[in-house]
Design an enzyme around this catalytic site. Structure first.
Site, PDB file in Angstrom:
ATOM      1  CG  ASP A  33      14.665  -6.974  10.958  1.00  0.00           C
ATOM      2  OD1 ASP A  33      13.735  -7.715  11.558  1.00  0.00           O
ATOM      3  OD2 ASP A  33      15.489  -6.605  11.909  1.00  0.00           O
ATOM      4  CB  VAL A  98       9.044  -6.488  18.605  1.00  0.00           C
ATOM      5  CG1 VAL A  98       8.269  -5.136  18.528  1.00  0.00           C
ATOM      6  CG2 VAL A  98      10.545  -6.075  18.551  1.00  0.00           C
ATOM      7  CG  HIS A 102       6.866  -8.348  13.612  1.00  0.00           C
ATOM      8  ND1 HIS A 102       6.653  -8.318  15.064  1.00  0.00           N
ATOM      9  CD2 HIS A 102       8.024  -9.214  13.515  1.00  0.00           C
ATOM     10  CE1 HIS A 102       7.616  -9.016  15.574  1.00  0.00           C
ATOM     11  NE2 HIS A 102       8.255  -9.411  14.660  1.00  0.00           N
ATOM     12  CG  HIS A 104      10.678 -11.727  10.638  1.00  0.00           C
ATOM     13  ND1 HIS A 104      11.684 -10.952  10.884  1.00  0.00           N
ATOM     14  CD2 HIS A 104       9.976 -12.090  11.337  1.00  0.00           C
ATOM     15  CE1 HIS A 104      11.828 -10.674  12.237  1.00  0.00           C
ATOM     16  NE2 HIS A 104      10.435 -11.482  12.664  1.00  0.00           N
TER      17      HIS A 104
HETATM   18  P1  AMP Z   1      10.628 -10.947  16.342  1.00  0.00           P
HETATM   19  O1  AMP Z   1      11.688 -11.583  17.099  1.00  0.00           O
HETATM   20  O2  AMP Z   1       9.919 -11.663  15.347  1.00  0.00           O
HETATM   21  O3  AMP Z   1       9.725 -10.196  17.257  1.00  0.00           O
HETATM   22  O4  AMP Z   1      11.521  -9.859  15.453  1.00  0.00           O
HETATM   23  C1  AMP Z   1      11.689  -8.664  15.796  1.00  0.00           C
HETATM   24  C2  AMP Z   1      12.599  -8.081  14.663  1.00  0.00           C
HETATM   25  O5  AMP Z   1      12.352  -6.642  14.699  1.00  0.00           O
HETATM   26  C3  AMP Z   1      13.731  -8.553  14.608  1.00  0.00           C
HETATM   27  O6  AMP Z   1      14.182  -9.031  13.547  1.00  0.00           O
HETATM   28  C4  AMP Z   1      14.788  -7.185  15.098  1.00  0.00           C
HETATM   29  O7  AMP Z   1      15.829  -7.084  14.279  1.00  0.00           O
HETATM   30  C5  AMP Z   1      13.597  -5.983  14.491  1.00  0.00           C
HETATM   31  N1  AMP Z   1      13.876  -4.843  15.164  1.00  0.00           N
HETATM   32  C6  AMP Z   1      13.866  -4.431  16.628  1.00  0.00           C
HETATM   33  N2  AMP Z   1      13.914  -3.146  16.634  1.00  0.00           N
HETATM   34  C7  AMP Z   1      13.731  -2.699  15.359  1.00  0.00           C
HETATM   35  C8  AMP Z   1      13.502  -1.429  14.810  1.00  0.00           C
HETATM   36  N3  AMP Z   1      13.540  -0.376  15.600  1.00  0.00           N
HETATM   37  N4  AMP Z   1      13.155  -1.118  13.694  1.00  0.00           N
HETATM   38  C9  AMP Z   1      13.135  -2.036  12.840  1.00  0.00           C
HETATM   39  N5  AMP Z   1      13.352  -3.523  13.283  1.00  0.00           N
HETATM   40  C10 AMP Z   1      13.737  -3.651  14.463  1.00  0.00           C
END
Ligand code: AMP
Length: 141
Positions: A33, A98, A102, A104
């Site tokens: 992340d 995003v 996914h 975490h």
């Molecule tokens: P969510 O709120 O579950 O959609 O989390 C999206 C996660 O993606 C967050 O923890 C961000 O820090 C992470 N994130 C956003 N852009 C990227 C990226 N380009 N590469 C890796 N992690 C990312």
């Protein structure tokens, strides 16, 4: 809402954007992340497109959670953690930012709070070093 294949994780899966990848198999990918809530914060994705858990084909969950378990074990060893949190968000009201499913996987340490969700960007060299630790733990089994 339907799946939009211009999301950041779809681009990472297609190799159009970089990521610190730690694991890949036929059905899943795991990478660091970018804004970790703690050292070793990893994301596990199915390659199959879905916005989140709500629209996913349940046929992918076996492979997805097999990889989540692999990564949970690996980050616990790699960071000598006391525990591991597994989190997953669905739609904006839940905190999802995003829109490719996914999970975490975050090492936890007694008495150490998690940093905010999607907070500060980590230095690439730190992410690279953490990715190496996880890969080494995965290789040791
Ligand atoms: P969510 O709120 O579950 O959609 O989390 C999206 C996660 O993606 C967050 O923890 C961000 O820090 C992470 N994130 C956003 N852009 C990227 C990226 N380009 N590469 C890796 N992690 C990312």
């Amino acid at each position: 809402m339907s799946y939009d294949d211009t999301n950041i994780f779809a681009k990472i899966l297609r190799g159009e954007l970089p990521a610190h990848r730690v694991y890949e198999d036929e059905a899943t990918v795991a990478f660091m992340d970018l804004m970790p809530q703690g050292p070793g914060h990893t994301l596990v994705l199915p390659k199959a497109p879905s916005r989140n858990l709500l629209d996913a084909d349940p046929a992918i969950f076996g492979a997805l959670f097999a990889t989540v378990q692999k990564l949970a074990r690996a980050v616990k060893v790699a960071f000598n953690a006391d525990g591991v949190v597994v989190m997953q968000f669905n739609e904006p009201a839940s905190g999802q930012t995003v829109y490719h499913l996914h999970v975490h996987v975050i090492p936890r340490f007694e008495g150490v709070p998690l940093k905010p969700h999607s907070g500060e960007m980590e230095k690439p060299e730190v992410l690279a070093a953490n990715a190496e630790k996880i890969k080494a733990a995965l290789a040791r089994g």
